[in-house]
Design a protein around this motif. Structure first.
Motif, short mmCIF file in Angstrom:
data_model
loop_
_atom_site.label_atom_id
_atom_site.label_comp_id
_atom_site.label_asym_id
_atom_site.label_seq_id
_atom_site.Cartn_x
_atom_site.Cartn_y
_atom_site.Cartn_z
N THR A 172 0.71 -1.04 -0.02
CA THR A 172 -0.16 -0.09 0.01
C THR A 172 0.74 1.24 -0.06
OG1 THR A 172 -1.72 -1.17 1.19
CG2 THR A 172 -1.98 1.25 1.27
N ILE A 173 0.75 2.00 -0.85
CA ILE A 173 1.25 3.40 -0.97
C ILE A 173 0.86 4.18 0.16
CG2 ILE A 173 1.50 5.50 -2.31
CD1 ILE A 173 2.90 3.29 -3.89
N ARG A 174 1.71 4.96 0.87
CA ARG A 174 1.41 5.77 2.06
C ARG A 174 2.04 6.89 1.68
NH1 ARG A 174 4.48 3.63 6.71
NH2 ARG A 174 4.04 5.51 7.68
N ILE A 175 1.32 8.09 1.80
CA ILE A 175 1.75 9.32 1.52
C ILE A 175 1.88 10.35 2.88
CG2 ILE A 175 1.54 11.54 0.30
CD1 ILE A 175 0.18 9.93 -1.95
N LYS A 176 3.08 10.83 2.94
CA LYS A 176 3.12 11.55 4.16
C LYS A 176 2.30 12.75 3.93
CE LYS A 176 6.22 13.66 7.20
NZ LYS A 176 7.52 13.67 8.03
N PHE A 189 -8.03 13.35 -0.72
CA PHE A 189 -7.10 13.66 -1.47
C PHE A 189 -5.76 12.88 -1.97
CE2 PHE A 189 -3.22 16.42 -2.58
CZ PHE A 189 -3.37 16.79 -3.63
N THR A 190 -5.24 12.73 -0.44
CA THR A 190 -4.12 11.83 -0.51
C THR A 190 -4.36 10.41 -0.98
OG1 THR A 190 -4.29 11.32 1.75
CG2 THR A 190 -2.86 13.12 1.15
N LEU A 191 -5.51 9.73 -0.59
CA LEU A 191 -5.88 8.56 -1.09
C LEU A 191 -6.01 8.47 -2.56
CD1 LEU A 191 -8.34 7.34 1.74
CD2 LEU A 191 -5.95 6.37 1.28
N TYR A 192 -6.43 9.51 -3.14
CA TYR A 192 -6.53 9.71 -4.60
C TYR A 192 -5.29 9.51 -5.23
CZ TYR A 192 -7.67 11.75 -9.13
OH TYR A 192 -7.52 11.97 -10.52
N ILE A 193 -4.54 10.39 -4.94
CA ILE A 193 -2.92 10.57 -5.19
C ILE A 193 -2.19 9.17 -5.30
CG2 ILE A 193 -0.61 11.63 -5.24
CD1 ILE A 193 -2.89 13.31 -6.44
N ALA A 194 -2.32 8.51 -4.01
CA ALA A 194 -1.62 7.25 -3.65
C ALA A 194 -2.31 6.08 -4.73
CB ALA A 194 -2.10 6.74 -2.15
N TYR A 242 -13.17 18.10 -9.29
CA TYR A 242 -12.77 18.30 -10.92
C TYR A 242 -12.18 16.98 -11.36
CZ TYR A 242 -13.35 23.21 -10.29
OH TYR A 242 -13.61 24.53 -10.06
N ALA A 243 -11.49 16.40 -10.32
CA ALA A 243 -10.56 15.13 -10.71
C ALA A 243 -11.27 13.78 -10.52
CB ALA A 243 -9.31 15.04 -9.84
N MET A 244 -12.01 13.79 -9.29
CA MET A 244 -12.66 12.67 -9.11
C MET A 244 -14.07 12.37 -9.38
SD MET A 244 -11.05 11.93 -5.32
CE MET A 244 -11.79 10.43 -5.01
N VAL A 245 -14.99 13.39 -9.47
CA VAL A 245 -16.29 13.63 -9.63
C VAL A 245 -16.63 13.88 -10.97
CG1 VAL A 245 -18.44 14.33 -9.12
CG2 VAL A 245 -16.82 14.15 -7.26
N SER A 246 -16.01 14.93 -11.43
CA SER A 246 -16.32 15.24 -12.82
C SER A 246 -15.42 14.67 -13.84
CB SER A 246 -16.15 16.77 -13.02
OG SER A 246 -17.18 17.60 -12.09
N GLU A 247 -14.35 14.35 -13.40
CA GLU A 247 -13.14 13.33 -14.44
C GLU A 247 -13.03 14.32 -15.38
OE1 GLU A 247 -15.07 9.85 -14.91
OE2 GLU A 247 -14.40 8.89 -12.94
#
Length: 137
Positions: free
Chosen positions: A2-6, A18-23, A123-128
């Protein structure tokens, strides 16, 4: 793995969404040293507007990934004289926030980041609306 972002303890708080989306985006690149993610609205132009291009860079620190910067670009000028410029730049490495008016300590950008992040996630997750390209290194 699992990718962990600090994101804890940053000068500007980031939402878990946001961090889960980027991960999720960088998971295929988990063995790389660094990645740069570019988000582009294919229809964005100086004349017609659209969603600003965004660039996000992260570095792999072994146990976790770390944000280097998040930059939101905009067209400045019009017509054939228009050029992309940094509209908002959250530079976590340098500890500064930059906009079209100047450079400030990143701690002064907390409210601006929260507004930007809320809009970006929508914009990124809902509207894509973005075409996403990830480069390594």
């Amino acid at each position: 793995m699992t990718i962990r972002i600090k994101h804890e303890g940053l000068a500007v708080p980031m939402s878990p969404m946001f961090t889960l989306y980027i991960a999720g985006l960088i998971t295929p690149h988990e063995n790389e040293n660094a990645v740069t993610i570019n988000f582009q609205d294919p229809n964005y132009s100086a004349d017609d507007g659209g969603y600003h291009p965004v660039e996000i860079r992260l570095e792999n620190e072994g146990d976790y990934w770390r944000f280097n910067y998040i930059t939101d670009f905009t067209y400045v000028g019009s017509g054939y004289m228009a050029e992309l410029a940094k509209d908002l730049d959250f530079d976590f490495d340098a500890g500064v926030f930059q906009n079209l008016f100047g450079i400030y300590p990143i701690e002064q950008a907390i409210e601006m980041f929260q507004i930007w992040e809320t809009n970006f996630v929508y914009y990124a997750m809902v509207s894509e609306v973005f075409k996403i390209e990830i480069t390594q290194g």
